[in-house]
Design a protein around this motif. Structure first.
Motif, PDB file in Angstrom:
ATOM      1  N   UNK A  33       0.827  -1.200   0.000  1.00 57.45           N
ATOM      2  CA  UNK A  33       0.000   0.000   0.000  1.00 57.45           C
ATOM      3  C   UNK A  33       0.860   1.249   0.000  1.00 57.45           C
ATOM      4  N   UNK A  34       0.206   2.360  -0.332  1.00 59.88           N
ATOM      5  CA  UNK A  34       0.925   3.629  -0.311  1.00 59.88           C
ATOM      6  C   UNK A  34       0.817   4.242   1.075  1.00 59.88           C
ATOM      7  N   UNK A  80     -11.929   3.722  -1.685  1.00 59.56           N
ATOM      8  CA  UNK A  80     -11.084   4.895  -1.916  1.00 59.56           C
ATOM      9  C   UNK A  80     -10.450   5.417  -0.634  1.00 59.56           C
ATOM     10  N   UNK A  82     -10.007   3.464   2.341  1.00 57.82           N
ATOM     11  CA  UNK A  82      -9.647   2.433   3.331  1.00 57.82           C
ATOM     12  C   UNK A  82      -8.217   2.577   3.842  1.00 57.82           C
ATOM     13  N   UNK A  83      -7.307   3.133   3.079  1.00 62.26           N
ATOM     14  CA  UNK A  83      -5.916   3.252   3.520  1.00 62.26           C
ATOM     15  C   UNK A  83      -5.620   4.581   4.191  1.00 62.26           C
ATOM     16  N   UNK A  84      -6.649   5.395   4.356  1.00 65.57           N
ATOM     17  CA  UNK A  84      -6.426   6.726   4.946  1.00 65.57           C
ATOM     18  C   UNK A  84      -6.646   6.719   6.446  1.00 65.57           C
TER      19      UNK A  84
END
Lengths: 304, 614
Positions: A33-34, A80, A82-84
């Protein structure tokens, strides 16, 4: 005794195993992930116009280096976001996104800065209906065929908050069923510059392209700066009554890993200059009234 | 553009980056475009090719040079090298719509900066019409601005009430249809009102003035519709304005240079009363630099009669110099990042101050407007007071289609040199390739479609020893008739030609001109299109000087004065042996333009440019 020792050894093995599993998972996440969860630095997105705020925080290491842009159109999409860990935007965009989401997407936002909304008005093109005093009512009542006022893009977080005070005037007590959406639509389709442009772009057009717009609604610090720049005399920044504040917020993602030390002003000091650049005074203001998100959610549906 | 929150494995990202870097290096080093030679060698840097409209090519070269040498050109571990090249906006829009495949188009651009964002809309509409994705959909940065104005000699503008009374397209239409012309304003000596306007298919000024005219009848400033264009009132108004046109053309420079030359002779007020140009052109003209390009050693000469910029009272549009990073299949991510860095750099105040010195208005509000945007150069920094919305792409295309019907009709005689030298190979290094005449015939045939059906066009050839008695210098193969009748026979007739004898240039030009004057039609653009590859050669060298002198006097006398019947002679100097100087003098004597096709390979483009005058 032997059983106790065995139990301790099993427990230790489980702890080591869990730690190993966790490190493997974290490695995989870091690769895949980023995000920077492994480092403990929150991953924060910004709306496009507030990207310099994210850049400033990232440059000081206050948030992860990867700072995606996120606007209202995708702010309720689980895939969009979920990784934040958080989203820097204009209030009440998180509330509008939550109204769109199946599950709650954003927790209670933290105020980062605010400023009253004002009107940057071209000196030679003041709307006839606002000659004496500029009010949201006179702007809402101005004829779009006569005067083009730069309002926002209802699809964008930055835009919908600029539209809010005018839309409020075109309804009764923010009851969306009373909204004069035809009038609002006419005002929004009026500007000669593209509807999708933010206050900075529209203000720049007003200053650099004579005749393009009669006025632009935007946060005070930004409009003051445009009015007092090297081309002073082209336009003035005027208060609009009743006062309506625009507030930049940081919304933690519901179920996210937290926002580290961004919770208080000192932890966000790196973003002060960028916040002023966006037109707001850091560490001032309060969250929007409870009914605004729901009202703007409906406004966006009607004219977005 | 919004970037998404991506979940991409690091390995894939690295691999992709390596591939993209390799691809960008390959495209950079392999690029053989027509970048400015004074930019130097890009070395191993990724080349960012940039197609820019001609009026800002010098400026962009200067800005690129500064950028390429700066630390901002370092992207990651590599570097980028911005390489602008000049490309007319209309031509670039068409080339992009066609996939930028044509020969001689220049390298495939990463950045495209036409004069106006109108061209971006036209491009995307053309792509949509052919089922292709948009290339110019991203919101572009407008780094400099210049509004469309109606340039007028100051005394003429004052006769209309300038600077106190607002003037606009309605006044132009009224003057254009007035049988008294300037006499109605107390100046019979200025004759009829004459308007210069470029062809909107090729020129931004032409396109912008067409938008202004269309809005003028509706009273709107935005939301022009196709229904508005269908309104008989709008159509009648357009025809009124077009009726005053001197001729069209692909560049405003033709009008400005003719104005400047006739100003020296004291006859500029008779050549044209008004020309639709960008504000920048008025500044350049009044500085004494009508083409906006200062050649080494060129001295500025202030015109006797300056121009002033009329900002149409009905509103106008800006040429906004958008910078599109193209969504084209040939643009990779490294080039995109390099383009973004360059675009950011040229918006900074230092670059923007440089823009101002070129006569453009800076797009950055943090840079003050100062000289030369001032009354000293005939322009007003506080104008325009009203801006018009660029119409939707479909309306733009409808506007261009309608213009083809509404533009002033033409009455043209095409005169083709079929002398013996036309049999020489077009490319001397390819003796088995097509001859000069082969290429000229192909170009002429292809460009005939530029004429509309009711344009009246004839076809004449010239060489010595023609006719049954072999004593004629020319032969009319098709009389002047509407193109609806002549188009196919003319194509066939042109294809049938073959090289013959000598080149009686002066006598043939004189005959063609006089024949056109005899049939002069004041409702049309009357013109001769003369293509020749040689110098005058009619077996009578002794009389050459006298013949030329007589010819030039005849042309000048017929062009100037209140009773003139202006027949423009547009000349094409074809091949390296053509007498360019004389052809230039012939064109200038009729206030037309001389075209250079010294490289025969360019003849198709040149022919098209010539026919853009109609």
């Amino acid at each position: 005794m032997r059983q106790r020792v065995t139990a301790i050894l099993v427990a230790l093995a489980l702890v080591v195993g869990a730690a190993y599993l966790r490190s493997v998972l974290h490695d995989d996440q870091a690769d895949g992930n980023a995000t920077n969860h492994g480092s403990g630095t929150p991953v924060v997105a910004c709306t496009p116009d507030l990207q310099p705020v994210c850049d400033a925080l990232a440059a000081k290491g206050a948030i992860a280096a990867h700072t995606p842009t996120l606007d209202l159109d995708r702010a309720s999409d689980p895939a969009a976001i979920k990784d934040l860990d958080g989203w820097i935007t204009w209030d009440p965009a998180p509330g509008i996104a939550d109204a769109d989401a199946t599950d709650r997407a954003w927790d209670q936002p933290l105020v980062m800065g605010s400023a009253p909304m004002v009107l940057l008005v071209a000196d030679n093109a003041r709307p006839a209906s606002c000659r004496a005093k500029v009010t949201w009512g006179c702007l809402a009542g101005s004829a779009p065929t006569e005067t083009a006022i730069g309002l926002g893009d209802p699809r964008a977080a930055e835009g919908i908050v600029r539209i809010a005070p005018v839309a409020t005037e075109l309804s009764t007590d923010r009851d969306y069923t009373t909204l004069n959406s035809n009038k609002l639509q006419a005002l929004l389709s009026g500007p000669l510059v593209a509807v999708g442009e933010d206050a900075m772009a529209q203000g720049t057009a007003l200053i650099t392209q004579n005749g393009s717009l009669a006025g632009v609604v935007g946060p005070k610090l930004l409009m003051d700066r445009l009015a007092s720049g090297p081309r002073a005399g082209r336009a003035t920044s005027e208060p609009v009554t009743p006062r309506f504040d625009a507030t930049v917020v940081l919304a933690p993602r519901a179920g996210g890993d937290g926002i580290g030390n961004l919770g208080d002003c000192s932890g966000r000091a790196a973003a002060d200059a960028a916040l002023r650049g966006a037109g707001v005074e850091p560490c001032t203001g309060k969250l929007a009234a409870d009914d605004l998100a729901g009202f703007l959610y409906q406004v966006r549906k009607k004219v977005g | 553009m919004t970037s998404s929150v991506r979940s991409t494995r690091r390995g894939v990202v690295v691999g992709l980056a390596v591939m993209l870097l390799a691809a960008s290096c390959a495209s950079g080093s392999g690029s053989d475009g027509a970048g400015s030679s004074d930019l130097g060698d890009p070395g191993d840097c990724t080349v960012i090719d940039m197609a820019v409209s001609s009026e800002k090519a010098d400026l962009l070269n200067a800005l690129a040079k500064t950028f390429n040498a700066s630390s901002e050109a370092k992207i990651g571990d590599g570097c980028v090298f911005v390489r602008p090249f000049s490309k007319a906006s209309g031509g670039a829009a068409q080339a992009l719509a066609d996939g930028w495949r044509g020969e001689g188009e220049g390298p495939q651009p990463v950045i495209w900066s036409p004069a106006s964002s109108s061209w971006g809309k036209i491009l995307d509409q053309r792509l949509a019409d052919s089922g292709q994705p948009a290339m110019a959909s991203d919101k572009p940065v407008s780094f400099q601005l210049t509004p469309l104005v109606i340039a007028m000699p100051k005394p003429m503008a004052q006769a209309l009430g300038y600077p106190d009374k607002p003037v606009g397209w309605a006044d132009v239409a009224k003057l254009a249809t007035s049988k008294d012309g300037w006499a109605a304003y107390g100046h019979p000596e200025w004759g009829a009102f004459k308007l210069g306007k470029t062809n909107p298919n090729y020129s931004t000024s032409g396109l912008s003035s067409l938008i202004g005219q269309a809005y003028a009848t509706t009273g709107k400033t935005r939301g022009l519709t196709s229904e508005d264009l269908d309104d008989p009132k709008t159509q009648a108004f357009a025809r009124q304005i077009e009726s005053a046109v001197v001729h069209y053309g692909d560049i405003t420079g033709t009008f400005l240079q003719n104005w400047f030359r006739t100003d020296r002779e004291g006859t500029s007020l008779l050549y044209a009363s008004a020309v639709a140009v960008e504000e920048k052109s008025v500044i350049d003209y009044n500085k004494g630099n009508p083409d906006g390009v200062l050649e080494p050693g060129e001295k500025l000469r202030t015109p006797r009669i300056p121009l002033v910029a009329i900002y149409p009272k009905e509103g106008t549009v800006y040429s906004d110099s958008p910078l599109y990073v193209l969504d084209a299949p040939w643009v990779n991510s490294t080039e995109r990042a390099g383009a973004a860095a360059f675009i950011k750099a040229i918006q900074r105040p230092a670059a923007q101050k440089q823009i101002l010195t070129f006569g453009f208005r800076p797009g950055n509000p943090d840079v003050a407007i100062g000289s030369p945007i001032s009354s000293k150069y005939g322009v007003d920094p506080d104008q325009p007071s009203k801006l018009l919305q660029v119409p939707d792409p479909k309306v733009m295309l409808d506007l261009l289609t309608k213009w083809r019907e509404q533009r002033k009709g033409a009455r043209v005689l095409i005169v083709l040199d079929v002398s013996g030298s036309m049999k020489e190979p077009a490319d001397p290094e390819n003796p088995d390739g097509p001859t000069k005449l082969d290429l000229a015939k192909k170009a002429a045939v292809e460009s005939l479609d530029e004429f509309k059906g009711d344009d009246e066009v004839g076809f004449r050839i010239f060489t010595t020893n023609l006719g049954p008695n072999q004593d004629q210098n020319f032969q009319d193969l098709l009389p002047i008739r509407p193109m609806s009748q002549n188009r196919e026979p003319m194509k066939s007739s042109i294809r049938d030609q073959f090289p013959l004898n000598a080149t009686p240039l002066y006598l043939s030009t004189q005959d063609a001109y006089q024949d056109m004057v005899k049939g002069y039609d004041p409702t049309r653009i009357n013109a001769v299109v003369l293509l020749t590859d040689g110098v005058n050669d009619d077996d009578d060298n002794i009389a050459d000087d006298r013949q030329l002198s007589t010819l030039l006097n005849t042309l000048r006398n017929g062009t100037e004065g209140e009773t003139a019947k202006p027949v423009r002679v547009f000349t094409i100097a074809y091949g390296k042996e053509a007498d360019q100087d004389t052809l230039q003098r012939i064109a200038q004597a009729t206030n037309a333009a001389a075209y250079d096709a010294s490289n025969p390979e360019t003849i198709t483009k040149v022919f098209t440019a010539v026919l853009s005058n109609f």
